[in-house]
Design a protein around this motif. Sequence first.
Motif, PDB file in Angstrom:
ATOM      1  N   ALA A  58       3.098  -1.379   2.311  1.00  0.00           N
ATOM      2  CA  ALA A  58       3.448  -2.068   3.103  1.00  0.00           C
ATOM      3  C   ALA A  58       5.544  -1.701   3.333  1.00  0.00           C
ATOM      4  N   GLY A  59       5.407  -0.627   1.739  1.00  0.00           N
ATOM      5  CA  GLY A  59       6.258  -0.345   2.346  1.00  0.00           C
ATOM      6  C   GLY A  59       6.443   1.111   3.143  1.00  0.00           C
ATOM      7  N   MET A  60       5.227   1.231   3.947  1.00  0.00           N
ATOM      8  CA  MET A  60       5.204   2.091   4.887  1.00  0.00           C
ATOM      9  C   MET A  60       5.472   1.481   6.228  1.00  0.00           C
ATOM     10  N   GLY A  61       5.567   0.585   6.152  1.00  0.00           N
ATOM     11  CA  GLY A  61       6.123  -0.763   7.817  1.00  0.00           C
ATOM     12  C   GLY A  61       4.968  -0.772   8.206  1.00  0.00           C
ATOM     13  N   ILE A  62       3.593  -1.086   7.458  1.00  0.00           N
ATOM     14  CA  ILE A  62       2.920  -1.363   7.583  1.00  0.00           C
ATOM     15  C   ILE A  62       1.919  -2.605   7.754  1.00  0.00           C
ATOM     16  N   LYS A  63       1.341  -3.887   8.068  1.00  0.00           N
ATOM     17  CA  LYS A  63       1.230  -5.254   7.985  1.00  0.00           C
ATOM     18  C   LYS A  63       0.075  -5.198   6.674  1.00  0.00           C
ATOM     19  N   ILE A  64       0.940  -6.062   5.863  1.00  0.00           N
ATOM     20  CA  ILE A  64      -0.644  -5.878   4.927  1.00  0.00           C
ATOM     21  C   ILE A  64      -0.415  -7.103   3.975  1.00  0.00           C
ATOM     22  N   GLU A  65      -1.106  -7.869   4.080  1.00  0.00           N
ATOM     23  CA  GLU A  65      -0.527  -9.421   3.005  1.00  0.00           C
ATOM     24  C   GLU A  65      -2.257  -9.607   2.468  1.00  0.00           C
ATOM     25  N   LYS A  66      -2.122 -10.432   1.255  1.00  0.00           N
ATOM     26  CA  LYS A  66      -2.978 -11.234   0.402  1.00  0.00           C
ATOM     27  C   LYS A  66      -3.389 -12.563   0.521  1.00  0.00           C
ATOM     28  N   GLN A  67      -3.833 -13.153   0.848  1.00  0.00           N
ATOM     29  CA  GLN A  67      -4.111 -14.578   0.932  1.00  0.00           C
ATOM     30  C   GLN A  67      -5.609 -14.781  -0.082  1.00  0.00           C
ATOM     31  N   GLY A  68      -4.990 -15.951  -1.211  1.00  0.00           N
ATOM     32  CA  GLY A  68      -5.983 -16.415  -2.132  1.00  0.00           C
ATOM     33  C   GLY A  68      -6.706 -14.362  -2.410  1.00  0.00           C
ATOM     34  N   ASP A  69      -8.289 -14.485  -1.967  1.00  0.00           N
ATOM     35  CA  ASP A  69      -9.002 -13.181  -2.569  1.00  0.00           C
ATOM     36  C   ASP A  69      -8.966 -12.386  -0.859  1.00  0.00           C
ATOM     37  N   THR A  70      -8.155 -12.491  -0.165  1.00  0.00           N
ATOM     38  CA  THR A  70      -9.056 -12.149   1.106  1.00  0.00           C
ATOM     39  C   THR A  70      -7.061 -11.248   1.471  1.00  0.00           C
ATOM     40  N   VAL A  71      -7.828  -9.697   2.044  1.00  0.00           N
ATOM     41  CA  VAL A  71      -6.050  -9.043   1.812  1.00  0.00           C
ATOM     42  C   VAL A  71      -6.880  -8.634   3.965  1.00  0.00           C
ATOM     43  N   THR A  72      -5.524  -8.675   4.392  1.00  0.00           N
ATOM     44  CA  THR A  72      -5.427  -8.549   6.130  1.00  0.00           C
ATOM     45  C   THR A  72      -4.556  -7.088   6.302  1.00  0.00           C
ATOM     46  N   CYS A  73      -4.962  -6.544   7.017  1.00  0.00           N
ATOM     47  CA  CYS A  73      -3.750  -4.978   7.207  1.00  0.00           C
ATOM     48  C   CYS A  73      -4.289  -4.718   8.807  1.00  0.00           C
ATOM     49  N   ASP A  74      -2.749  -4.663   9.129  1.00  0.00           N
ATOM     50  CA  ASP A  74      -2.710  -3.480  10.339  1.00  0.00           C
ATOM     51  C   ASP A  74      -1.924  -2.876  10.021  1.00  0.00           C
ATOM     52  N   THR A  75      -2.059  -1.841  10.915  1.00  0.00           N
ATOM     53  CA  THR A  75      -1.707  -0.267  10.438  1.00  0.00           C
ATOM     54  C   THR A  75      -0.418   0.091  11.566  1.00  0.00           C
ATOM     55  N   LYS A  76      -0.283  -0.383  12.447  1.00  0.00           N
ATOM     56  CA  LYS A  76       0.153   0.074  13.937  1.00  0.00           C
ATOM     57  C   LYS A  76       1.637  -0.314  13.418  1.00  0.00           C
ATOM     58  N   SER A  77       2.507  -0.396  12.645  1.00  0.00           N
ATOM     59  CA  SER A  77       3.712  -0.775  12.495  1.00  0.00           C
ATOM     60  C   SER A  77       4.622   0.612  11.681  1.00  0.00           C
ATOM     61  N   ILE A  78       3.076   1.506  11.165  1.00  0.00           N
ATOM     62  CA  ILE A  78       3.218   2.432  10.137  1.00  0.00           C
ATOM     63  C   ILE A  78       4.806   3.274  10.584  1.00  0.00           C
ATOM     64  N   ASP A  79       5.736   3.130   9.595  1.00  0.00           N
ATOM     65  CA  ASP A  79       6.603   4.255  10.123  1.00  0.00           C
ATOM     66  C   ASP A  79       7.692   5.377   9.262  1.00  0.00           C
ATOM     67  N   ASN A  80       6.524   5.524   7.981  1.00  0.00           N
ATOM     68  CA  ASN A  80       6.793   6.883   7.338  1.00  0.00           C
ATOM     69  C   ASN A  80       5.643   7.181   6.765  1.00  0.00           C
ATOM     70  N   PHE A  81       5.442   7.881   5.700  1.00  0.00           N
ATOM     71  CA  PHE A  81       4.263   7.807   4.644  1.00  0.00           C
ATOM     72  C   PHE A  81       4.483   8.786   3.749  1.00  0.00           C
ATOM     73  N   TYR A  82       5.606   8.077   2.552  1.00  0.00           N
ATOM     74  CA  TYR A  82       5.720   8.164   1.636  1.00  0.00           C
ATOM     75  C   TYR A  82       5.839   6.979   0.328  1.00  0.00           C
ATOM     76  N   ALA A  83       5.458   8.252  -0.807  1.00  0.00           N
ATOM     77  CA  ALA A  83       4.610   6.807  -1.549  1.00  0.00           C
ATOM     78  C   ALA A  83       6.156   7.190  -2.785  1.00  0.00           C
ATOM     79  N   PRO A  84       6.830   6.050  -3.158  1.00  0.00           N
ATOM     80  CA  PRO A  84       7.887   7.053  -4.101  1.00  0.00           C
ATOM     81  C   PRO A  84       7.617   6.629  -5.624  1.00  0.00           C
ATOM     82  N   TYR A  85       8.338   6.781  -6.215  1.00  0.00           N
ATOM     83  CA  TYR A  85       7.870   7.618  -7.990  1.00  0.00           C
ATOM     84  C   TYR A  85       7.719   5.994  -8.358  1.00  0.00           C
ATOM     85  N   ASP A  86       9.056   4.859  -8.129  1.00  0.00           N
ATOM     86  CA  ASP A  86       8.720   3.463  -8.807  1.00  0.00           C
ATOM     87  C   ASP A  86       7.630   2.779  -8.698  1.00  0.00           C
ATOM     88  N   LEU A  87       6.492   2.851  -7.540  1.00  0.00           N
ATOM     89  CA  LEU A  87       6.246   2.662  -7.347  1.00  0.00           C
ATOM     90  C   LEU A  87       4.530   3.414  -8.231  1.00  0.00           C
TER      91      LEU A  87
END
Length: 422
Positions: A58-87
């Motif tokens: 989600a930190g990359m600007g991707i729309k990703i949600e978990k409801q119950g045991d289902t995750v939906t993901c839409d990558t159209k709005s991605i705006d960075n390609f970065y994975a920070p140390y904290d996570l």
Amino acid sequence: MDQFLITGSSRIAGEVTISGAKNAALPLLAAMILAETSTTLHNVPSLQDVRTLIKLIAGMGIKIEKQGDTVTCDTKSIDNFYAPYDLVKTMRASILVLGPLLARFGEAEVSLPGGCAIGSRPVDQHLKAFEAMGAEISVENGYVKAKAPKGGKLIGCKFSFDMVTVGGTENVIIAATLAKGTTVLGNCALEPEVVDLANMLVAMGAKISGIGTSIMTIEGVERLHGCEYSVVADRVETGSYLAGALMTRGDVLTKKTSALLLTPVLEKFEDMGAVITTGDDWIRAQMKGRPLPVDIRTQPHPGFPTDMQAQVMAISCIADGTSTFIENIFENRFMHVPELNRLGASIQVDGHTAVVKGVESFTAAPVMATDLRASMSLVMAAATAEGESLIDRIYHIDRGYEDVENKLRSLGVNIERINTND
Ligand code: UD1
């Protein structure tokens, strides 16, 4: 920090429904980054590691949600390609976002995961393979910076892993799906979670052959689309609950799982005296007497999984005889030994080998969870010991076992979560 208070001695018996595999869900979530249209993933367990990866994506600007045991993901709005140390520092599997980012967007900056309690666990094989595909890799200030060659696409190549690596195989097959040309990967990991990932990639439009074998061939395609997919059952969770039956002359039926996923573990359970019966989507373990001793050597799949070593060691602690365990995958995966000894076990470690002299029973004690799977061995041991045991640092268990105290309670374990902040 939460603790578990366990009052033994319970007979572990009943039915339990198995969740989707953490170790499959993580690479599948990372693979969602590849898809140009939306992806839906079912049977995703509610676990700390899953939440961490979703937050990272989600930190990359991707729309990703978990409801119950289902995750939906839409990558159209991605705006960075970065994975920070904290996570990344909280979960080594975060490195799995490197492959899809690099393959689809031609660049990525991902914090190095660093060491972890069970060993140094480098990611050199991941990086070596990406370099073989033409990527420019540098490590600066604790971050891996990766860039695809001119044109923004990785280039298919022949690459053989120096050792069997589950995460490495996953990261590289993900990356190869969008590479220019064909990639032939040798010495691939055969774990069911790797197979699950490859199957999902195929459902997204990838061209992969040799799935489930040590040589996989991936013909790069222009683009991948979303799909609907369901995560494979968690074989380690399955094995962990079945282990409870062996420790307590119990009777455990695990549902929504498959015996095909854990043949080497079930064979050892039978050697230890359990009666194992299976159906298409269930496994039952029944135990009458004291466990028999066993010899275990952890190996890549289809050998005995390192993720079940601690739980089977806990059974062997109360076996009628002496067992040996040789840990071949991780250099420091006996941290549960002193804790099991505190619960009355008699285990001696020499390098990669642990020798376990069976005792009649465990005795209650305060102990500390040391890593994810080790924590389950302590819970099971405490459940068999007469009296109260307090298990500290159970955040480890929350990383990998969904709804753990309710599932244990339904099997007859007297367990209570204590929130020490209260
Ligand atoms: C995965 C599992 C973990 C399991 C392990 C082995 C996930 C999220 N985790 O971890 O639960 O215990 O497989 O079955 O799926 N290695 C290197 N260089 C590399 C990569 C690995 O030296 O680039 C070494 C590691 O230090 C280790 C061995 O190879 O000694 C196996 O590691 P690997 O299979 O990669 O484990 P993970 O994917 O991290």
